[in-house]
Design a protein around this motif. Structure first.
Motif, PDB file in Angstrom:
ATOM      1  N   LEU A   1      37.008  40.780 -39.990  1.00  0.00           N
ATOM      2  CA  LEU A   1      38.028  39.794 -40.341  1.00  0.00           C
ATOM      3  C   LEU A   1      37.444  38.695 -41.217  1.00  0.00           C
ATOM      4  O   LEU A   1      38.040  38.318 -42.244  1.00  0.00           O
ATOM      5  CB  LEU A   1      38.613  39.180 -39.072  1.00  0.00           C
ATOM      6  CG  LEU A   1      39.456  37.912 -39.272  1.00  0.00           C
ATOM      7  CD1 LEU A   1      40.745  38.241 -40.010  1.00  0.00           C
ATOM      8  CD2 LEU A   1      39.754  37.239 -37.945  1.00  0.00           C
ATOM      9  N   PHE A   2      36.292  38.169 -40.852  1.00  0.00           N
ATOM     10  CA  PHE A   2      35.659  37.078 -41.603  1.00  0.00           C
ATOM     11  C   PHE A   2      35.376  37.512 -43.040  1.00  0.00           C
ATOM     12  O   PHE A   2      35.579  36.742 -43.990  1.00  0.00           O
ATOM     13  CB  PHE A   2      34.370  36.658 -40.903  1.00  0.00           C
ATOM     14  CG  PHE A   2      33.806  35.359 -41.387  1.00  0.00           C
ATOM     15  CD1 PHE A   2      34.177  34.158 -40.785  1.00  0.00           C
ATOM     16  CD2 PHE A   2      32.907  35.320 -42.438  1.00  0.00           C
ATOM     17  CE1 PHE A   2      33.661  32.951 -41.236  1.00  0.00           C
ATOM     18  CE2 PHE A   2      32.386  34.132 -42.894  1.00  0.00           C
ATOM     19  CZ  PHE A   2      32.762  32.933 -42.290  1.00  0.00           C
ATOM     20  N   ALA A   3      34.918  38.753 -43.215  1.00  0.00           N
ATOM     21  CA  ALA A   3      34.611  39.260 -44.557  1.00  0.00           C
ATOM     22  C   ALA A   3      35.879  39.348 -45.409  1.00  0.00           C
ATOM     23  O   ALA A   3      35.908  38.888 -46.557  1.00  0.00           O
ATOM     24  CB  ALA A   3      33.947  40.627 -44.451  1.00  0.00           C
ATOM     25  N   ALA A   4      36.938  39.940 -44.854  1.00  0.00           N
ATOM     26  CA  ALA A   4      38.184  40.101 -45.614  1.00  0.00           C
ATOM     27  C   ALA A   4      38.795  38.749 -45.946  1.00  0.00           C
ATOM     28  O   ALA A   4      39.257  38.508 -47.067  1.00  0.00           O
ATOM     29  CB  ALA A   4      39.171  40.950 -44.820  1.00  0.00           C
ATOM     30  N   LEU A   5      38.797  37.841 -44.971  1.00  0.00           N
ATOM     31  CA  LEU A   5      39.399  36.531 -45.170  1.00  0.00           C
ATOM     32  C   LEU A   5      38.601  35.706 -46.187  1.00  0.00           C
ATOM     33  O   LEU A   5      39.181  34.981 -47.011  1.00  0.00           O
ATOM     34  CB  LEU A   5      39.468  35.792 -43.827  1.00  0.00           C
ATOM     35  CG  LEU A   5      40.459  34.626 -43.700  1.00  0.00           C
ATOM     36  CD1 LEU A   5      41.859  35.040 -44.116  1.00  0.00           C
ATOM     37  CD2 LEU A   5      40.463  34.113 -42.272  1.00  0.00           C
ATOM     38  N   SER A   6      37.285  35.828 -46.139  1.00  0.00           N
ATOM     39  CA  SER A   6      36.443  35.123 -47.106  1.00  0.00           C
ATOM     40  C   SER A   6      36.709  35.624 -48.514  1.00  0.00           C
ATOM     41  O   SER A   6      36.833  34.837 -49.465  1.00  0.00           O
ATOM     42  CB  SER A   6      34.963  35.302 -46.762  1.00  0.00           C
ATOM     43  OG  SER A   6      34.673  34.780 -45.484  1.00  0.00           O
TER      44      SER A   6
ATOM     45  N   LEU B   1      29.686  39.200 -50.436  1.00  0.00           N
ATOM     46  CA  LEU B   1      28.562  40.014 -49.963  1.00  0.00           C
ATOM     47  C   LEU B   1      27.393  39.121 -49.574  1.00  0.00           C
ATOM     48  O   LEU B   1      26.790  39.297 -48.502  1.00  0.00           O
ATOM     49  CB  LEU B   1      28.134  40.998 -51.057  1.00  0.00           C
ATOM     50  CG  LEU B   1      26.869  41.813 -50.777  1.00  0.00           C
ATOM     51  CD1 LEU B   1      27.035  42.641 -49.512  1.00  0.00           C
ATOM     52  CD2 LEU B   1      26.531  42.701 -51.968  1.00  0.00           C
ATOM     53  N   ALA B   2      27.067  38.145 -50.433  1.00  0.00           N
ATOM     54  CA  ALA B   2      25.974  37.220 -50.117  1.00  0.00           C
ATOM     55  C   ALA B   2      26.289  36.441 -48.844  1.00  0.00           C
ATOM     56  O   ALA B   2      25.405  36.242 -47.989  1.00  0.00           O
ATOM     57  CB  ALA B   2      25.748  36.260 -51.289  1.00  0.00           C
ATOM     58  N   LEU B   3      27.554  36.019 -48.701  1.00  0.00           N
ATOM     59  CA  LEU B   3      27.955  35.265 -47.508  1.00  0.00           C
ATOM     60  C   LEU B   3      27.809  36.105 -46.247  1.00  0.00           C
ATOM     61  O   LEU B   3      27.301  35.622 -45.219  1.00  0.00           O
ATOM     62  CB  LEU B   3      29.408  34.800 -47.662  1.00  0.00           C
ATOM     63  CG  LEU B   3      30.020  34.054 -46.469  1.00  0.00           C
ATOM     64  CD1 LEU B   3      29.263  32.759 -46.215  1.00  0.00           C
ATOM     65  CD2 LEU B   3      31.496  33.769 -46.722  1.00  0.00           C
TER      66      LEU B   3
END
Length: 295
Positions: free
Chosen positions: A46-51, A70-72
Motif C-alpha cells: 500500500l505504501f509503495a502504490a500510494l507514494s 523505488l529509492a523510497l
C-alpha cells in the motif's frame, strides 16, 4: 464452446495467481533470510502504490516518479531492518512477528498522515481489455502482469543461485551462526533483503493498485498470499509462483463451477480451505524443507 470457456477461466485464474505470487514473494525473501514472517508486507505494498501516485500527482513524469518511489521503498526496507528488527535479534519468533504487526499499523497510519485517505486511480498504460488467442479471450493487463511477475521471479532465482551475494543469502538462510563464522556480514545481508523486499512491494503495489485502485483495502491483498505460502513453502522463490498459480486457478474454477451449488463468495474462502487440506498432507509446502526432530 465449453472447452474455450474452461480455458478462459483457467488462464485467467493462472494469470491472477501470478499477482498473488508477487505479494507472497516479499514474504519469502524476508523469511528465507531471517526467519521473520513479515506481516507488514501488505502495508508496504500500500505504501509503495500510494507514494507513487502521490509523487506523480505533483507533476513528476512517470519514470522519474517510479525511480523516486523505488529509492523510497528501498530506504524504507533498509530502515525497517535497522530501526525495528535489528534491536530484536535473537528474540523469540513471536516477538518479531508482533513487531511486524505493529509495523503494519504504523505504516498504514504514516501513509494516511503523509498522503491522505483518498482513493486514487493508477494508470500504467496497459488496457484491461480482452485479447483473442486462438478463440480464447485473455486480459491484456493479466498478460502484462504475468510477464512482469515471471521476469521478477526468474531474476530473483538467478540472483540466489548464480551471484556471490545470492549464495551468501542462501547460507544465511541455512544457518545464521555458521554464516557468521565464515565471515558473512549478517546485518548487511538482512538490510539488502529488506531493500529487495521494498522493491518487490513496489512492483506488487503498482500492479494491484492499477487493478483495484490505490486504497487502504490493498493491505488485505496480503491475506491471499497466506495460502500461496502454505502451498509453495515459506522459503522457496519458485514455490511462491507455483503456489500462486494453484491458488489463482483453483479459486477461479471453484467460483465458476462450484459457486452455483454452494452460493456466492466461494472465491473468498476456497483458497484457505485448499491450504488447510494441503497442511494435513504436506505441512512444509511443495518446495519447503522438511524438519526432522530426533528425540
Amino acid at each position: 464452446m465449453e472447452w474455450q470457456f474452461f480455458l478462459e477461466v483457467l488462464v485467467g485464474g493462472l494469470l491472477a495467481g501470478v499477482m498473488y505470487s508477487l505479494v507472497a514473494l516479499g514474504f519469502v525473501l524476508i523469511y528465507k533470510a531471517s526467519g521473520v514472517f513479515n506481516f507488514a508486507q501488505g502495508a508496504m505494498v500500500l505504501f509503495a502504490a500510494l507514494s507513487f501516485v502521490s509523487i506523480q500527482a505533483m507533476g513528476v513524469p512517470f519514470w522519474l516518479a517510479l525511480l523516486l518511489t523505488l529509492a523510497l521503498m528501498v530506504l524504507l526496507g533498509v530502515g525497517i531492518e535497522r530501526v525495528v528488527l535489528r534491536p530484536l535479534v535473537n528474540q523469540p519468533p513471536i516477538t518479531l512477528f508482533m513487531a511486524t504487526i505493529g509495523l503494519s499499523f504504523f505504516l498504514e497510519g504514516l501513509a494516511q498522515m503523509v498522503w491522505g485517505t483518498d482513493v486514487h486511480g493508477l494508470e500504467l498504460g496497459i488496457a484491461d481489455e480482452p485479447f483473442d488467442v486462438g478463440g480464447v479471450f485473455i486480459s491484456k493487463f493479466d498478460l502484462f502482469a504475468a510477464a512482469v511477475g515471471g521476469t521478477l521471479v526468474a531474476l530473483l532465482a538467478l540472483f540466489f543461485s548464480k551471484t556471490k551475494l545470492g549464495r551468501a543469502l542462501r547460507a544465511v538462510a541455512d544457518d545464521h551462526q555458521a554464516a557468521m563464522s565464515v565471515g558473512i556480514p549478517l546485518k548487511h545481508i538482512w538490510a539488502i533483503v529488506w531493500g529487495v523486499a521494498g522493491f518487490v512491494a513496489l512492483v506488487a503495489g503498482l500492479l494491484w493498485g492499477s487493478r483495484l485502485g490505490v486504497q487502504f483495502a490493498l493491505t488485505l491483498v496480503v491475506l491471499k498470499a497466506l495460502p500461496v505460502l502454505i502451498l509453495g513453502g515459506f522459503t522457496s522463490v519458485p514455490g511462491a509462483i507455483i503456489g500462486g498459480l494453484i491458488i489463482g486457478a483453483g479459486e477461479k474454477l471453484a467460483e465458476v463451477y462450484l459457486g452455483p451449488f454452494v452460493g456466492g463468495g466461494i472465491e473468498n474462502w476456497f483458497p484457505y480451505m485448499l491450504a488447510l487440506l494441503f497442511l494435513l498432507v504436506r505441512p512444509e509446502g511443495l518446495f519447503g524443507e522438511k524438519h526432522i526432530e530426533r528425540v
